[in-house]
Write a protein that holds these residues in place. Structure first.
Motif, PDB file in Angstrom:
ATOM      1  N   GLU A  87       0.848  -1.413  -0.055  1.00 32.18           N
ATOM      2  CA  GLU A  87      -0.138   0.051  -0.219  1.00 32.18           C
ATOM      3  C   GLU A  87       1.033   0.568  -0.069  1.00 32.18           C
ATOM      4  O   GLU A  87       0.216   2.255  -0.776  1.00 32.18           O
ATOM      5  CB  GLU A  87      -1.252  -0.007   1.268  1.00 32.18           C
ATOM      6  N   ALA A  88       2.214   1.433   1.099  1.00 32.51           N
ATOM      7  CA  ALA A  88       3.373   2.299   0.498  1.00 32.51           C
ATOM      8  C   ALA A  88       3.358   2.621  -0.470  1.00 32.51           C
ATOM      9  O   ALA A  88       3.326   3.567  -1.551  1.00 32.51           O
ATOM     10  CB  ALA A  88       4.048   2.132   2.156  1.00 32.51           C
ATOM     11  N   LEU A  89       3.519   1.677  -1.320  1.00 33.11           N
ATOM     12  CA  LEU A  89       4.605   1.487  -2.332  1.00 33.11           C
ATOM     13  C   LEU A  89       3.278   2.463  -3.313  1.00 33.11           C
ATOM     14  O   LEU A  89       4.320   3.267  -4.792  1.00 33.11           O
ATOM     15  CB  LEU A  89       4.688   0.081  -2.850  1.00 33.11           C
ATOM     16  N   GLU A  90       2.678   1.490  -3.319  1.00 30.56           N
ATOM     17  CA  GLU A  90       1.494   2.327  -4.098  1.00 30.56           C
ATOM     18  C   GLU A  90       0.814   3.560  -4.150  1.00 30.56           C
ATOM     19  O   GLU A  90       0.976   4.918  -5.175  1.00 30.56           O
ATOM     20  CB  GLU A  90       0.119   0.847  -4.232  1.00 30.56           C
ATOM     21  N   GLU A  91       1.177   3.902  -3.388  1.00 41.26           N
ATOM     22  CA  GLU A  91       0.336   5.493  -2.381  1.00 41.26           C
ATOM     23  C   GLU A  91       1.808   6.183  -3.227  1.00 41.26           C
ATOM     24  O   GLU A  91       1.522   7.414  -3.503  1.00 41.26           O
ATOM     25  CB  GLU A  91       0.325   5.665  -1.158  1.00 41.26           C
ATOM     26  N   ALA A  92       3.559   5.722  -3.364  1.00 41.73           N
ATOM     27  CA  ALA A  92       4.157   6.720  -3.306  1.00 41.73           C
ATOM     28  C   ALA A  92       3.905   6.990  -4.923  1.00 41.73           C
ATOM     29  O   ALA A  92       4.292   7.954  -5.803  1.00 41.73           O
ATOM     30  CB  ALA A  92       5.268   5.873  -2.703  1.00 41.73           C
ATOM     31  N   GLY A  93       3.831   6.163  -5.382  1.00 46.20           N
ATOM     32  CA  GLY A  93       3.838   5.612  -7.130  1.00 46.20           C
ATOM     33  C   GLY A  93       3.237   6.661  -7.351  1.00 46.20           C
ATOM     34  O   GLY A  93       3.114   7.897  -8.580  1.00 46.20           O
ATOM     35  N   LEU A  94       1.906   6.818  -7.200  1.00 49.98           N
ATOM     36  CA  LEU A  94       0.634   7.654  -7.589  1.00 49.98           C
ATOM     37  C   LEU A  94       1.218   9.146  -7.172  1.00 49.98           C
ATOM     38  O   LEU A  94       0.715  10.180  -7.961  1.00 49.98           O
ATOM     39  CB  LEU A  94      -0.756   7.482  -6.943  1.00 49.98           C
ATOM     40  N   LEU A  95       2.310   9.636  -6.543  1.00 45.86           N
ATOM     41  CA  LEU A  95       3.137  10.802  -6.330  1.00 45.86           C
ATOM     42  C   LEU A  95       3.644  11.011  -7.557  1.00 45.86           C
ATOM     43  O   LEU A  95       4.125  12.244  -7.752  1.00 45.86           O
ATOM     44  CB  LEU A  95       3.170  11.150  -4.837  1.00 45.86           C
ATOM     45  N   GLU A  96       4.870  10.039  -7.807  1.00 45.75           N
ATOM     46  CA  GLU A  96       5.624  10.244  -8.253  1.00 45.75           C
ATOM     47  C   GLU A  96       5.565  10.491 -10.426  1.00 45.75           C
ATOM     48  O   GLU A  96       6.224  11.147 -10.712  1.00 45.75           O
ATOM     49  CB  GLU A  96       6.921   8.486  -8.766  1.00 45.75           C
ATOM     50  N   VAL A  97       4.391   9.348  -9.904  1.00 47.38           N
ATOM     51  CA  VAL A  97       3.858   9.848 -11.299  1.00 47.38           C
ATOM     52  C   VAL A  97       3.810  11.061 -11.993  1.00 47.38           C
ATOM     53  O   VAL A  97       4.625  11.628 -13.717  1.00 47.38           O
ATOM     54  CB  VAL A  97       2.427   8.007 -11.978  1.00 47.38           C
ATOM     55  N   PRO A  98       3.160  11.848 -11.595  1.00 49.66           N
ATOM     56  CA  PRO A  98       2.360  12.810 -12.302  1.00 49.66           C
ATOM     57  C   PRO A  98       3.310  13.829 -11.784  1.00 49.66           C
ATOM     58  O   PRO A  98       3.770  15.249 -12.742  1.00 49.66           O
ATOM     59  CB  PRO A  98       1.162  13.455 -11.004  1.00 49.66           C
ATOM     60  N   GLN A  99       4.615  13.731 -11.305  1.00 44.99           N
ATOM     61  CA  GLN A  99       5.768  14.366 -11.043  1.00 44.99           C
ATOM     62  C   GLN A  99       6.148  14.627 -12.434  1.00 44.99           C
ATOM     63  O   GLN A  99       7.261  15.508 -13.287  1.00 44.99           O
ATOM     64  CB  GLN A  99       7.015  14.361 -10.246  1.00 44.99           C
ATOM     65  N   LEU A 100       6.633  13.308 -12.970  1.00 44.73           N
ATOM     66  CA  LEU A 100       7.440  13.007 -14.208  1.00 44.73           C
ATOM     67  C   LEU A 100       6.657  13.439 -15.713  1.00 44.73           C
ATOM     68  O   LEU A 100       7.213  13.357 -16.239  1.00 44.73           O
ATOM     69  CB  LEU A 100       7.285  11.172 -14.641  1.00 44.73           C
ATOM     70  N   GLU A 101       5.311  13.101 -15.648  1.00 43.77           N
ATOM     71  CA  GLU A 101       4.728  13.876 -17.004  1.00 43.77           C
ATOM     72  C   GLU A 101       4.187  15.820 -16.308  1.00 43.77           C
ATOM     73  O   GLU A 101       3.679  15.781 -17.436  1.00 43.77           O
ATOM     74  CB  GLU A 101       2.789  13.317 -15.848  1.00 43.77           C
ATOM     75  N   GLU A 102       4.694  16.199 -15.280  1.00 42.86           N
ATOM     76  CA  GLU A 102       4.311  17.365 -15.676  1.00 42.86           C
ATOM     77  C   GLU A 102       5.350  18.004 -16.315  1.00 42.86           C
ATOM     78  O   GLU A 102       5.736  17.560 -16.607  1.00 42.86           O
ATOM     79  CB  GLU A 102       4.894  17.913 -14.374  1.00 42.86           C
ATOM     80  N   ARG A 103       4.454  19.870 -16.957  1.00 43.44           N
ATOM     81  CA  ARG A 103       4.993  20.329 -18.015  1.00 43.44           C
ATOM     82  C   ARG A 103       4.581  18.985 -19.348  1.00 43.44           C
ATOM     83  O   ARG A 103       5.149  20.336 -20.395  1.00 43.44           O
ATOM     84  CB  ARG A 103       6.430  20.211 -18.091  1.00 43.44           C
ATOM     85  N   LEU A 104       4.106  18.306 -19.377  1.00 46.85           N
ATOM     86  CA  LEU A 104       4.509  17.651 -20.517  1.00 46.85           C
ATOM     87  C   LEU A 104       3.407  17.737 -21.566  1.00 46.85           C
ATOM     88  O   LEU A 104       3.104  18.485 -22.901  1.00 46.85           O
ATOM     89  CB  LEU A 104       4.350  15.918 -20.327  1.00 46.85           C
ATOM     90  N   ASN A 105       1.973  18.385 -21.084  1.00 48.41           N
ATOM     91  CA  ASN A 105       0.941  19.295 -21.264  1.00 48.41           C
ATOM     92  C   ASN A 105       1.211  20.303 -21.581  1.00 48.41           C
ATOM     93  O   ASN A 105       0.779  20.626 -23.036  1.00 48.41           O
ATOM     94  CB  ASN A 105       0.071  19.163 -20.377  1.00 48.41           C
ATOM     95  N   LEU A 106       2.482  21.388 -21.465  1.00 48.52           N
ATOM     96  CA  LEU A 106       2.568  22.684 -22.017  1.00 48.52           C
ATOM     97  C   LEU A 106       3.243  22.313 -23.467  1.00 48.52           C
ATOM     98  O   LEU A 106       2.803  22.945 -24.212  1.00 48.52           O
ATOM     99  CB  LEU A 106       3.722  23.261 -20.912  1.00 48.52           C
ATOM    100  N   LEU A 107       4.124  20.758 -23.473  1.00 47.88           N
ATOM    101  CA  LEU A 107       4.530  20.968 -24.263  1.00 47.88           C
ATOM    102  C   LEU A 107       3.667  20.417 -25.796  1.00 47.88           C
ATOM    103  O   LEU A 107       3.727  21.192 -27.085  1.00 47.88           O
ATOM    104  CB  LEU A 107       6.067  19.601 -24.517  1.00 47.88           C
TER     105      LEU A 107
END
Length: 204
Positions: A87-107
């Motif tokens: 559960e802790a890994l799933e919660e951490a993963g949900l926080l990490e993925v949006p950080q990786l995708e950040e600013r891609l929508n702008l491009l």
């Protein structure tokens, strides 16, 4: 030639500068985030076998990227059992993925609107040309048409010249994100098994 593009050419150039900044910032981030997960996990496993939790956490802190942060989460939550660590890994993963995708929508947005900005510049160029022709009346000549046509063609070319590399760059970054996410998922599974196996007491 650029000065012949009218006011829209400067808007396109500003969008190009933003797109370049986003691409290189994301590229550097992904370059740092994609580590040799197998080698990293082997190092953590050797430390955990010696039950040196502090050193394992220090290795995670010294290693950049989401994989190291996931491993740190698993180590810090090892006392919660297998389901708790999962559960802790799933919660951490949900926080990490949006950080990786950040600013891609702008491009992606710049990729989509670049041809439209070029088209707008084209229309403005033709409006300028016809206005000049109307003002000149029967004495109009080719020179009064050339400025508007220049503006139209330069803006069209600039819009397409921006959209094409932006589209290629966006797809490249998306593929990098997908590769990192897959590596995160595999590493999460490995560290889950590693932590639960290493920390469970041996049964007689």
């Amino acid at each position: 030639m650029l000065t012949s593009g009218g006011p829209m050419i400067w808007v396109i150039l500003i969008a190009a500068a933003i797109a370049a900044a986003v691409f290189f910032e994301r590229w550097l981030l992904y370059h740092r985030a994609q580590i040799n997960s197998t080698e990293f996990l082997n190092g953590v496993r050797n430390v955990l076998k010696r039950e040196n939790i502090v050193e394992a956490v220090s290795i995670c802190d010294a290693t950049p990227g989401p994989i190291a942060r996931l491993v740190k989460v698993a180590i810090l939550n090892r006392d919660r059992g297998r389901e708790g660590v999962r559960e802790a890994l799933e919660e951490a993963g949900l926080l990490e993925v949006p950080q990786l995708e950040e600013r891609l929508n702008l491009l992606a947005t710049i990729t989509q609107i670049a041809p439209l900005m070029g088209l707008l510049g084209t229309v403005l160029g033709f409006i300028k040309m016809f206005y000049g022709l109307q003002a000149a009346g029967p004495y109009a000549h080719v020179g009064e048409m050339a400025e508007g046509i220049w503006e139209a063609l330069v803006c069209t070319a600039a819009g397409l010249a921006l959209a094409i590399p932006c589209y290629a760059g966006y797809n490249y970054l998306v593929n990098r994100v997908n590769s990192i996410v897959l590596d995160m998922e595999q590493s999460a599974t490995d560290i889950l098994n590693m932590v639960t196996e290493e920390m469970e007491p041996e049964r007689p």
